[in-house]
Scaffold this motif. Sequence first.
Motif, mmCIF file in Angstrom:
data_model
loop_
_atom_site.group_PDB
_atom_site.id
_atom_site.type_symbol
_atom_site.label_atom_id
_atom_site.label_comp_id
_atom_site.label_asym_id
_atom_site.label_seq_id
_atom_site.Cartn_x
_atom_site.Cartn_y
_atom_site.Cartn_z
ATOM 1 N N ALA A 109 0.934 -1.235 0.259
ATOM 2 C CA ALA A 109 0.213 0.103 -0.103
ATOM 3 C C ALA A 109 0.763 1.611 0.143
ATOM 4 O O ALA A 109 0.288 1.924 -0.109
ATOM 5 C CB ALA A 109 -1.093 0.277 1.230
ATOM 6 N N HIS A 110 2.267 1.120 0.526
ATOM 7 C CA HIS A 110 2.893 2.153 0.377
ATOM 8 C C HIS A 110 2.518 3.546 1.213
ATOM 9 O O HIS A 110 2.151 4.281 0.548
ATOM 10 C CB HIS A 110 3.529 2.621 -1.300
ATOM 11 C CG HIS A 110 4.547 1.525 -1.531
ATOM 12 N ND1 HIS A 110 5.467 1.385 -1.644
ATOM 13 C CD2 HIS A 110 3.771 0.753 -2.312
ATOM 14 C CE1 HIS A 110 5.422 0.169 -1.969
ATOM 15 N NE2 HIS A 110 5.133 -0.006 -2.634
ATOM 16 N N ILE A 111 1.718 3.366 2.052
ATOM 17 C CA ILE A 111 1.294 4.385 2.891
ATOM 18 C C ILE A 111 1.921 4.968 3.568
ATOM 19 O O ILE A 111 3.230 5.205 4.291
ATOM 20 C CB ILE A 111 0.247 4.084 3.979
ATOM 21 C CG1 ILE A 111 -0.797 2.958 3.389
ATOM 22 C CG2 ILE A 111 -0.518 5.005 4.958
ATOM 23 C CD1 ILE A 111 -1.010 2.276 4.390
ATOM 24 N N ARG A 112 1.662 6.603 2.872
ATOM 25 C CA ARG A 112 2.483 8.486 3.407
ATOM 26 C C ARG A 112 2.164 8.423 4.478
ATOM 27 O O ARG A 112 0.604 8.860 5.028
ATOM 28 C CB ARG A 112 2.517 9.279 2.396
ATOM 29 C CG ARG A 112 3.359 8.623 0.849
ATOM 30 C CD ARG A 112 3.329 9.426 -0.450
ATOM 31 N NE ARG A 112 3.492 9.306 -1.202
ATOM 32 C CZ ARG A 112 2.834 8.351 -2.163
ATOM 33 N NH1 ARG A 112 1.557 8.205 -1.820
ATOM 34 N NH2 ARG A 112 3.876 7.951 -3.247
ATOM 35 N N LEU A 113 3.539 9.071 5.452
ATOM 36 C CA LEU A 113 2.465 9.657 6.599
ATOM 37 C C LEU A 113 1.569 10.898 6.515
ATOM 38 O O LEU A 113 1.479 11.777 5.618
ATOM 39 C CB LEU A 113 4.067 10.321 7.286
ATOM 40 C CG LEU A 113 3.538 11.654 8.991
ATOM 41 C CD1 LEU A 113 3.230 10.192 10.106
ATOM 42 C CD2 LEU A 113 4.537 11.614 8.979
ATOM 43 N N GLY A 114 0.379 10.075 7.459
ATOM 44 C CA GLY A 114 -0.629 11.610 7.532
ATOM 45 C C GLY A 114 -1.986 11.187 6.325
ATOM 46 O O GLY A 114 -2.831 12.196 6.433
ATOM 47 N N GLU A 115 -1.732 9.770 5.894
ATOM 48 C CA GLU A 115 -2.603 10.161 4.201
ATOM 49 C C GLU A 115 -4.069 8.653 5.140
ATOM 50 O O GLU A 115 -3.444 7.913 5.967
ATOM 51 C CB GLU A 115 -1.870 8.736 3.389
ATOM 52 C CG GLU A 115 -1.335 10.090 2.450
ATOM 53 C CD GLU A 115 -0.511 8.664 1.000
ATOM 54 O OE1 GLU A 115 -0.180 8.833 -0.268
ATOM 55 O OE2 GLU A 115 -0.802 7.507 1.349
#
Length: 298
Positions: A109-115
Motif C-alpha cells: 500500500a506504500h502508505i505515506r505519513l498523514g494519508e
Amino acid sequence: LISSGTELKIFKGTFDDAALDVNIDGMEEERMAYPLAYGYSLVGRISKCGSDVKDAEQILGKLAFSFSPHSSHAIVNRESLQIVPDGIEAHDAIFMPSVETALSIVHDAHIRLGEKVAVFGQGLIGLLVTSILSLQRFAGTSGKYGSVSVFDTLPDRLAAASIMGASEALLPSEVSEAGPFDVAIEISGNARALQSAIDSTVSGGRVVVGSWYGNTDVSLKLGIDFHRSHKTIKTSQVSEIPAELTALWSKERRFGLTWEIVRQIRPSRLITRRANLEQAQEAYEALDKGSEISVCFD
C-alpha cells in the motif's frame, strides 16, 4: 491456525487448478486438487532430529514453526523450520503466516505519513492489517490526517477492530460519510466491498486488493469517473517479495519483522474458537458463516 481465506476456498471448492504454493518447501510440486492435505501454520516442540541435523542439540525441545498441513505430528526438513523467537507463545506463533500476509499488504500500500486509509473487511487478515497500521499511525489532533477507517457488516468484527487500533469501525453504509480516502485496502472477498473501495478512493489514490476471489467472477462498474480518476488498483500476495522491493527486502528480513510484530500485538487474543482435528468440519463451517474470527487446532 486455519487460514480463513485460502483454506475456506479449498474447503468450499471455489478454486482453479494451480500449483499449491511455489515458494513453500514440500508444496511446490503439489496441485490444488482433491484429495489434499492442507494448512500452512503448524507450531510444536521438536522431539527428535535426524542424524544429519547439525544443530540437533541446540534445537531439541525448542518451539518451532513450519509451513505444514494441520496435524498432531510432522516430519519437516531442518531448512523449512523456523525456531520461534523467545518470548512468543505457541498460540501467538501460529499467526506468523497471517501476520506476514498483513505486513505484505501494508508494504504494497506504500502508505505515506498523514494519508487517510480505509480497510474493507475485518476478518482475521483485515484485523491484522488494522493492527499493523495502528502501529505506525500518525496521531494528529485534528483527526484529518493518518486515520484508519475500517468497514465490516459483523458487530463482533467491528468491536475487535476498535481493540486492534482502528480510528473508527463502521458499517459499509457509512463509507460516504467517512471518506474519501487516499488508500483503500480490500480484504473482504466481497465484490461489493471492492466496488466501495474503488468508489471511495480519491482521484490519484491507491486501491490494494488483498482478497483472493478463487474462481468466482467479479463484476465491477468502471465508468467514466473511474476512467478519468487515475486511480491505481494493485493486487497483493504474500508468497514473493514484490519486484520494486527486492533491493531492500528479502523473505528472511520480512520474516524477522513479522516475528517482532507477533511479539508486540499478541494476535492470539483474536482466537475465538479452539478445536481438535476431529472437529474440523464444524470449525470450517463456523468460519464460513462468519461466526468465528479465527480458529486453531489444539
